[in-house]
Design a protein around this motif. Structure first.
Motif, PDB file in Angstrom:
ATOM      1  N   GLN A   1      14.488 -42.958  10.159  1.00  0.00           N
ATOM      2  CA  GLN A   1      13.164 -43.552  10.275  1.00  0.00           C
ATOM      3  C   GLN A   1      12.172 -42.736   9.452  1.00  0.00           C
ATOM      4  N   VAL A   2      11.486 -43.401   8.558  1.00  0.00           N
ATOM      5  CA  VAL A   2      10.493 -42.734   7.732  1.00  0.00           C
ATOM      6  C   VAL A   2       9.193 -42.656   8.514  1.00  0.00           C
ATOM      7  N   GLN A   3       8.618 -41.470   8.574  1.00  0.00           N
ATOM      8  CA  GLN A   3       7.354 -41.270   9.281  1.00  0.00           C
ATOM      9  C   GLN A   3       6.276 -40.868   8.300  1.00  0.00           C
ATOM     10  N   GLU A  26      10.459 -37.704   4.583  1.00  0.00           N
ATOM     11  CA  GLU A  26      11.601 -38.367   3.965  1.00  0.00           C
ATOM     12  C   GLU A  26      11.961 -37.614   2.694  1.00  0.00           C
ATOM     13  N   TYR A  32      10.067 -43.937  -3.183  1.00  0.00           N
ATOM     14  CA  TYR A  32       9.168 -44.919  -2.580  1.00  0.00           C
ATOM     15  C   TYR A  32       7.899 -45.119  -3.392  1.00  0.00           C
ATOM     16  N   ARG A  99       7.179 -48.181   0.573  1.00  0.00           N
ATOM     17  CA  ARG A  99       8.274 -49.144   0.452  1.00  0.00           C
ATOM     18  C   ARG A  99       9.091 -48.814  -0.792  1.00  0.00           C
ATOM     19  N   THR A 110       6.919 -51.560   4.044  1.00  0.00           N
ATOM     20  CA  THR A 110       7.902 -51.317   5.087  1.00  0.00           C
ATOM     21  C   THR A 110       7.449 -50.330   6.153  1.00  0.00           C
ATOM     22  N   TYR A 111       6.895 -49.226   5.713  1.00  0.00           N
ATOM     23  CA  TYR A 111       6.549 -48.135   6.634  1.00  0.00           C
ATOM     24  C   TYR A 111       5.039 -47.886   6.607  1.00  0.00           C
ATOM     25  N   TRP A 112       4.504 -47.560   7.797  1.00  0.00           N
ATOM     26  CA  TRP A 112       3.064 -47.375   7.933  1.00  0.00           C
ATOM     27  C   TRP A 112       2.756 -46.119   8.733  1.00  0.00           C
TER      28      TRP A 112
END
Length: 122
Positions: A1-3, A26, A32, A99, A110-112
């Protein structure tokens, strides 16, 4: 999981400057595209700026062109948004996003992060 974790928000007077940062947990951060978005109550989240994996492609909303600069430091897994000549209408919660894909505004990210408040007083 990317944080993603934003920092650096705060209160600034109109005409002032502020830099917000986003640290990404990450090790493939350089894979990204990164973006900054902002949102005010009752409005949709809007794209502010985007940067591709190596910083070679930059995208900005018309409302911030010439005032905001997005950059990234891949060894530090961090993306920045330098905001100059701030206006009261820049007041918002600022979010970073990531993303694998284009750095432009279109499409889903994708990630926030959780967001950081930026308030510009008049």
């Amino acid at each position: 999981q990317v944080q993603l974790a934003e920092s650096g928000g705060g209160l600034v007077q109109a005409g002032g400057s502020l830099r917000v940062s986003c640290a990404v947990s990450e090790h493939t951060f350089s894979s990204y595209a990164m973006g900054w978005f902002r949102q005010t109550p009752g409005k949709e989240r809007e794209f502010v700026a985007g940067i591709n994996w190596n910083g070679g492609s930059l995208y900005y909303a018309d409302s911030v062109k010439g005032r905001f600069t997005i950059s990234r430091d891949n060894p530090k897994n961090t993306v920045y948004l330098q905001m100059n000549s701030l206006k009261p209408e820049d007041t918002a919660v600022y979010y970073c996003a990531a993303r694998v894909g284009p750095a432009a505004a279109y499409g889903a990210w994708t990630y926030w992060g959780q967001g950081t408040q930026v308030t510009v007083s008049s």
